[in-house]
Motif scaffolding. Structure first.
Motif, short mmCIF file in Angstrom:
data_model
loop_
_atom_site.label_atom_id
_atom_site.label_comp_id
_atom_site.label_asym_id
_atom_site.label_seq_id
_atom_site.Cartn_x
_atom_site.Cartn_y
_atom_site.Cartn_z
N GLN A 102 0.82 -1.20 0.00
CA GLN A 102 0.00 0.00 0.00
C GLN A 102 0.86 1.26 0.00
OE1 GLN A 102 -1.81 -1.16 3.91
NE2 GLN A 102 -1.53 0.99 4.44
N TYR A 103 2.04 1.19 0.62
CA TYR A 103 2.94 2.35 0.59
C TYR A 103 3.59 2.52 -0.79
CZ TYR A 103 2.44 2.50 5.67
OH TYR A 103 1.94 2.58 6.95
N VAL A 104 3.82 1.41 -1.46
CA VAL A 104 4.34 1.50 -2.83
C VAL A 104 3.31 2.18 -3.72
CG1 VAL A 104 5.02 0.17 -4.87
CG2 VAL A 104 5.86 -0.51 -2.61
N GLU A 105 2.05 1.81 -3.56
CA GLU A 105 1.00 2.42 -4.38
C GLU A 105 0.85 3.91 -4.08
OE1 GLU A 105 -3.44 1.85 -3.84
OE2 GLU A 105 -3.11 0.71 -5.69
N GLU A 111 13.06 2.21 -3.77
CA GLU A 111 13.38 0.85 -4.18
C GLU A 111 14.77 0.48 -3.68
OE1 GLU A 111 14.20 -1.78 -8.20
OE2 GLU A 111 13.08 0.11 -8.38
N LEU A 112 14.90 -0.75 -3.16
CA LEU A 112 16.17 -1.18 -2.57
C LEU A 112 16.76 -2.39 -3.28
CD1 LEU A 112 15.06 -0.81 1.16
CD2 LEU A 112 16.56 0.73 -0.11
N GLY A 133 7.35 -7.62 0.74
CA GLY A 133 8.23 -6.46 0.60
C GLY A 133 8.66 -6.22 -0.83
N SER A 134 8.27 -7.13 -1.73
CA SER A 134 8.64 -7.03 -3.14
C SER A 134 7.39 -6.80 -3.97
CB SER A 134 9.33 -8.32 -3.58
OG SER A 134 9.58 -8.32 -4.97
N VAL A 135 7.41 -5.79 -4.82
CA VAL A 135 6.27 -5.46 -5.68
C VAL A 135 6.76 -5.33 -7.11
CG1 VAL A 135 4.44 -3.80 -6.15
CG2 VAL A 135 5.11 -4.26 -3.78
N ASN A 136 6.14 -6.11 -8.00
CA ASN A 136 6.51 -6.10 -9.42
C ASN A 136 8.00 -6.35 -9.63
OD1 ASN A 136 3.82 -5.54 -10.20
ND2 ASN A 136 4.15 -3.34 -9.91
N TYR A 140 11.23 -3.36 -1.93
CA TYR A 140 11.04 -2.10 -1.21
C TYR A 140 11.17 -2.29 0.30
CZ TYR A 140 9.16 -0.21 -5.58
OH TYR A 140 9.00 0.20 -6.89
N GLY A 141 10.83 -3.47 0.78
CA GLY A 141 10.88 -3.75 2.21
C GLY A 141 11.94 -4.79 2.52
N VAL A 142 12.77 -4.52 3.54
CA VAL A 142 13.81 -5.45 3.95
C VAL A 142 13.33 -6.17 5.21
CG1 VAL A 142 16.20 -5.69 4.73
CG2 VAL A 142 15.61 -3.99 2.99
N PRO A 143 13.24 -7.50 5.20
CA PRO A 143 12.75 -8.24 6.36
C PRO A 143 13.55 -7.95 7.62
CG PRO A 143 12.80 -9.66 4.44
CD PRO A 143 13.50 -8.39 4.04
N TRP A 144 12.83 -7.75 8.73
CA TRP A 144 13.49 -7.50 10.01
C TRP A 144 13.25 -8.64 11.00
CZ3 TRP A 144 12.19 -3.56 14.40
CH2 TRP A 144 13.30 -3.46 15.26
N TYR A 145 12.01 -8.93 11.33
CA TYR A 145 11.74 -10.05 12.23
C TYR A 145 10.37 -10.63 11.92
CZ TYR A 145 8.60 -7.07 14.98
OH TYR A 145 7.57 -6.25 15.37
#
Length: 420
Positions: A102-105, A111-112, A133-136, A140-145
């Protein structure tokens, strides 16, 4: 911007305790503040203090400012940061793993994909954290816990029923639960609307909650595989007296279990503290095992909860933000966080660090089969309306499963396809 220099610098920095490529702070003589937003309850005060001190020691000239945020209303605050309109800025933000889409939209999320994925151990990330955490195809999101549900059981009731080993397959689980379900004793307390648990059973059968076809999301609860998952849920739920029209919070299942006449519940290990507080006589008498799968070689699928780390595009401290993430996902701090908070580390290769903690160990075994909710930016709206719950109640109440599933799927499709 994704200049090759940044990726190379990140890789070199991670390999040399982030001292390569020059000092990470700005070129001025003073300290440069880097702001990290963490959610309330995600990390202890002691962890935050130790991490901050160590990070600043490893990165002279950087002042790490950790700000704790409440979950309530966090979406608006994050969107304000991403849009650059908020009064408070942030360089790294912890978000729920299923919130990334939803934050990507919304826009404004960095992008990381090129930013040190090898150093972050991406090939070993838990799927339930990395997939949302991955879109298309872009990360964008790096797993933490992570955290997920396990079976919490009463050891005395298992022993009294002659059950000497924890079940590893669905059939063993059903057989054991049938032995435990007798008289005033419930084999399992499973409320009728625990859709988180249902999701795992659906995935085990090869089904989905919703699927994307040509860019369009549609509900899939009426698929035969999803219906098979619901049928197993119905079979298991019948081995106790859980309400058919309520979820695990109505009433709180920890309180029901604490009375001592329930053999099993499905919950996160953290609920044991609540159970023991309500009934101290159960202290030391509770055990854990992963939700069994269809075969003994691997546990059942589970819905993975937890957090990812994101970087706003508008940060003025991108290199420092990358350095913060690199530190937070390093083996040292993943180990510290997992052991301090009884979490599952973000990589399957770090599952061993929670050995000795029975609850976390059971979670880690299940997390290897973890999944996340559909990656639609509108899935939160599905959960708010939640047609899955009445579908489950209808089936448990004897209504035609296909008809109930079709109605639920149609509602899911309508919500996911609607314009905001």
């Amino acid at each position: 911007m994704k200049m090759r220099f940044l990726a190379v610098c990140t890789a070199l920095a991670a390999a040399t305790a982030l001292t390569g490529c020059g000092q990470l702070a700005g070129s001025g003589g003073g300290s440069e503040k880097v702001t990290l937003w963490l959610m309330k309850g995600s990390a202890s005060d002691d962890f935050i203090a130790k991490f901050t001190a160590d990070f600043e020691k490893q990165h002279p000239g950087v002042d790490l400012d950790v700000k704790i945020q409440e979950w309530k209303g966090i979406g608006d605050k994050v969107n304000a940061v991403l849009a650059g309109t908020g009064k408070d800025g942030a360089d790294v933000i912890e978000v729920g793993n299923t919130q990334v889409a939803q934050y990507v939209e919304t826009g404004g999320l960095s992008e990381l994909t090129l930013e040190g994925l090898r150093e972050w151990g991406s090939k070993d990330w838990l799927r339930g954290l990395s997939d949302p955490g991955s879109v298309n195809g872009a990360q964008y999101g790096v797993p933490w816990y992570a955290a997920n549900r396990v079976v919490i059981y009463n050891k005395d009731l298992f022993a009294n029923a002659g059950i000497k080993t924890e079940p590893r397959t669905r059939q063993e689980w059903i057989s054991a639960t049938q032995k435990l379900d007798k008289g005033d004793q419930q084999g399992i307390y499973l409320p009728g609307q625990n859709w988180y648990v249902l999701a795992g059973f659906v995935w085990d059968e090869g089904g989905e909650l919703a699927v994307e076809t040509s860019g369009q999301w549609v509900g899939a609860l009426d698929d035969e595989k999803a219906l098979a998952g619901m049928e197993f849920y119905k079979q298991l739920q019948a081995l106790g007296d859980g309400p058919k029209d309520a979820d695990e919070e109505t009433p709180p299942q920890s309180g029901v279990f604490a009375r001592g006449q329930v053999a099993q519940i499905i919950a996160t290990p953290g609920q044991v503290a609540e159970i023991e507080a309500a009934n101290p006589a159960l202290k030391g008498k509770l055990g854990y095992f992963p939700i069994p799968g269809k075969a003994a070689d691997k546990p059942g699928a589970v819905l993975t909860g937890g957090s990812d780390l994101i970087i706003p595009e508008k940060t003025k401290n991108r290199r420092q933000a990358v350095a913060v993430i690199t530190a937070l996902v390093s083996e040292k701090w993943q180990t510290e966080l997992a052991r301090t908070m009884s979490y599952v580390p973000n990589k399957t290769t770090l599952a061993h660090v929670v050995e000795g903690n029975d609850g976390a160990t059971a979670m880690a075994l299940g997390a290897a089969q973890g999944r996340a909710t559909p990656k639609s930016a509108r899935w939160a709206e599905v959960e708010a309306k939640n047609p899955i719950k009445p579908f489950m109640t209808a089936v448990l109440g004897g209504q035609d499963p296909r008809q109930a599933a079709k109605a639920a799927s149609d509602t899911v499709s309508k919500v996911l396809s609607s314009d905001r």
